[in-house]
Design an enzyme around this catalytic site. Structure first.
Site, PDB file in Angstrom:
ATOM      1  N   GLU A  43       0.842  -1.202   0.000  1.00 27.76           N
ATOM      2  CA  GLU A  43       0.000   0.000   0.000  1.00 27.76           C
ATOM      3  C   GLU A  43       0.873   1.248   0.000  1.00 27.76           C
ATOM      4  OE1 GLU A  43      -3.065  -0.216  -1.164  1.00 27.76           O
ATOM      5  OE2 GLU A  43      -3.700  -1.471   0.521  1.00 27.76           O
ATOM      6  N   HIS A  44       0.530   2.192  -0.847  1.00 28.93           N
ATOM      7  CA  HIS A  44       1.264   3.455  -1.016  1.00 28.93           C
ATOM      8  C   HIS A  44       2.672   3.221  -1.577  1.00 28.93           C
ATOM      9  CE1 HIS A  44      -1.643   6.329   0.657  1.00 28.93           C
ATOM     10  NE2 HIS A  44      -2.044   5.304   1.379  1.00 28.93           N
ATOM     11  N   THR A  45       2.912   2.045  -2.061  1.00 34.66           N
ATOM     12  CA  THR A  45       4.217   1.749  -2.667  1.00 34.66           C
ATOM     13  C   THR A  45       4.242   2.100  -4.146  1.00 34.66           C
ATOM     14  OG1 THR A  45       3.339  -0.484  -2.837  1.00 34.66           O
ATOM     15  CG2 THR A  45       4.953  -0.101  -1.110  1.00 34.66           C
ATOM     16  N   ASP A  46       3.055   2.182  -4.780  1.00 33.79           N
ATOM     17  CA  ASP A  46       3.059   2.334  -6.251  1.00 33.79           C
ATOM     18  C   ASP A  46       3.721   3.631  -6.704  1.00 33.79           C
ATOM     19  OD1 ASP A  46       0.829   3.843  -5.408  1.00 33.79           O
ATOM     20  OD2 ASP A  46      -0.534   3.039  -6.951  1.00 33.79           O
ATOM     21  N   GLY A  74     -16.008   5.512  -2.509  1.00 36.56           N
ATOM     22  CA  GLY A  74     -15.223   5.958  -1.347  1.00 36.56           C
ATOM     23  C   GLY A  74     -14.874   4.838  -0.395  1.00 36.56           C
ATOM     24  N   GLY A  77     -12.333   2.525  -1.006  1.00 35.17           N
ATOM     25  CA  GLY A  77     -10.989   1.985  -1.241  1.00 35.17           C
ATOM     26  C   GLY A  77     -10.986   0.839  -2.234  1.00 35.17           C
ATOM     27  N   ASP A 121      -4.343   1.130  -9.260  1.00 36.43           N
ATOM     28  CA  ASP A 121      -5.785   0.894  -9.418  1.00 36.43           C
ATOM     29  C   ASP A 121      -6.158   0.722 -10.886  1.00 36.43           C
ATOM     30  OD1 ASP A 121      -5.574   1.432  -6.765  1.00 36.43           O
ATOM     31  OD2 ASP A 121      -6.627   3.344  -6.837  1.00 36.43           O
ATOM     32  N   TYR A 166      -3.429  12.266   0.962  1.00 34.30           N
ATOM     33  CA  TYR A 166      -2.737  11.380   0.015  1.00 34.30           C
ATOM     34  C   TYR A 166      -1.597  12.151  -0.668  1.00 34.30           C
ATOM     35  CZ  TYR A 166      -2.114   8.025  -3.780  1.00 34.30           C
ATOM     36  OH  TYR A 166      -1.589   7.102  -4.657  1.00 34.30           O
TER      37      TYR A 166
HETATM   38  C1  GLA Z   1      -5.103   4.813  -3.910  1.00 36.01           C
HETATM   39  C2  GLA Z   1      -4.310   5.200  -5.152  1.00 36.01           C
HETATM   40  C3  GLA Z   1      -3.314   4.119  -5.550  1.00 36.01           C
HETATM   41  C4  GLA Z   1      -2.464   3.684  -4.368  1.00 36.01           C
HETATM   42  C5  GLA Z   1      -3.335   3.409  -3.138  1.00 36.01           C
HETATM   43  C6  GLA Z   1      -2.507   3.153  -1.910  1.00 36.01           C
HETATM   44  O1  GLA Z   1      -5.920   3.717  -4.183  1.00 36.01           O
HETATM   45  O2  GLA Z   1      -5.171   5.450  -6.236  1.00 36.01           O
HETATM   46  O3  GLA Z   1      -2.502   4.560  -6.619  1.00 36.01           O
HETATM   47  O4  GLA Z   1      -1.462   4.620  -4.088  1.00 36.01           O
HETATM   48  O5  GLA Z   1      -4.212   4.483  -2.851  1.00 36.01           O
HETATM   49  O6  GLA Z   1      -1.763   2.006  -2.069  1.00 36.01           O
END
Ligand code: GLA
Length: 395
Positions: free
Chosen positions: A35-38, A123, A125, A173, A223
């Site tokens: 998560e948040h690695t992309d 909303g 996730g 995503d 974010y």
């Molecule tokens: C959201 C963003 C993704 C990713 C996630 C966290 O979904 O759209 O690109 O950064 O948060 O992993």
């Protein structure tokens, strides 16, 4: 796929516009770990799931762009593609952003009509916005014969989110919505864009989502702040280690050596990312070995990092993870997606799913007075055409 929703969207299109549309489905996604690695050039492990957006789209022979959000019963219209710009209609922006991105790639947009509806909870996730972007990008690419490949569509959709929704998201995503494959999760290297599929055995574990009901409205500004904090970390490290182009290249030792200059907050953000990348790689090894218990431990560790160091969780998500941990047959649980609300993802032994849902729902009700919505998801193919007999063509 919901046949009744498809029928509704198709009928609405016919009624309004009077000709046969192209039918497209675009799934939302889960992310097992990473998560948040992309946007840090790292690894993610998502899959497309059976919560989807369905589209009816056609070229109308003129210049007008007519968009209809079936579920909201709202319409939006532009006289010509030359007028495309961000609008006040929140939902329309995701679609207009895609049109603008295709135009930027030299594709001449003709007048078109689009009705869409879906069952991806907003909303939560699960990437309803990526499904929206990718579905239209796929449909227009097909109708206009534009010839963009799936990765180019994912990148255009991602850029649409940056420019028209103001969220500087990574590519996970949009990639997952387009590249999903039935019964498989996919590990993406977000720097090279290389990817590898791993079978996910749903007879050994079900994927259950628990929706906290907290909409992640705060998420877009926080974010973008997280993204900036990571960039700040890279800028500091690079003075000493020029090979560090993104946090993907960084090590904990490097971060520790410059802890003071980074400051505590940036240090913790960066350390989380370095550890999370390691967890994705370990998790894939556990998956290959069929070791769900070890996989689940990586998920719990991921959640702890997101809660304590990356600070994108909330009390409701933390409570859902703790409630899950107490139920026998749960391999692992964590918050999923951008954070600040939305869903937790839980891997649960099939025989224990009912007990899991009952127990976590009761705990949630007792603590927050809220009814818990849960979804048992299956892993499906990515964006594709829906044929007249509802056969899905993923090309
Ligand atoms: C959201 C963003 C993704 C990713 C996630 C966290 O979904 O759209 O690109 O950064 O948060 O992993």
């Amino acid at each position: 796929m919901s046949a009744s929703l498809l029928h509704a969207v198709q009928s609405d299109f016919l009624l309004r516009f009077g000709y046969e549309p192209l039918l497209v489905r675009a799934p939302g996604r889960v992310n097992l770990i990473g998560e948040h690695t992309d946007y840090n050039g790292g690894f993610v492990l998502p899959a497309a799931v059976d919560k989807e957006m369905l589209f009816a789209v056609g070229l109308n022979g003129g210049t007008a762009i007519r968009l209809v959000a079936y579920d909201l019963n709202e319409a939006f219209e532009l006289a010509s593609p030359a007028e495309v710009c961000p609008s006040a209609a929140h939902w329309a922006n995701y679609l207009l952003g895609v049109v603008a991105q295709l135009q930027q790639r030299g594709i001449v947009i003709q007048g078109f009509d689009c009705v869409f509806g879906g069952n991806v909870p907003l909303g939560s996730g699960m990437s309803s916005s990526a499904a929206l972007e990718c579905g239209l990008a796929f449909a227009l690419n097909h109708l206009l014969g534009a010839g963009l490949d799936k990765m180019a569509l994912a990148q255009a959709a991602q850029k649409a989110e940056h420019t028209y929704a103001g969220v500087h998201c990574g590519i996970m995503d949009q990639f997952a919505s387009l590249f999903g494959r039935t019964g498989q999760v996919v590990r993406l290297d977000c720097r090279t864009l290389d990817y590898e599929y791993f079978p996910f055995d749903t007879t050994a574990s079900r994927i259950v989502l628990c929706n906290s009901g907290v909409k992640h409205s705060l998420a877009s500004s926080e974010y973008n702040t997280r993204r900036q904090e990571c960039e700040r970390g890279v800028a500091v490290l690079r003075q000493y280690f020029p090979a560090v182009q993104s946090l993907r290249d960084a090590t904990l030792a490097q971060l520790e050596a410059h802890h003071a200059e980074l400051g505590d907050v940036v240090f913790r953000r960066c350390a989380y990312i370095v550890r999370e990348n390691g967890r994705v790689e370990a998790a894939c090894r556990h998956l290959e070995a069929g070791n769900l218990a070890a996989f689940g431990q990586e998920m719990y560790a991921s959640h702890a990092g997101l809660r304590d160091d990356y600070e994108v969780s909330c009390a409701e998500l933390d409570a859902l993870v703790e409630a899950a941990r107490a139920v026998p047959g749960v391999f692992g649980a964590r918050m999923m997606g951008g954070g600040f609300g939305g869903c937790t993802i839980n891997l649960v032994a099939p025989a224990r799913v009912e007990e899991f849902i009952a127990s976590v729902s009761a705990a949630y009700k007792a603590k927050f007075g809220l009814a818990l919505e849960t979804y048992q998801t299956t892993i499906v193919d990515g964006v594709g055409l829906v044929g007249s007999k509802q056969l899905i063509v993923n090309s």
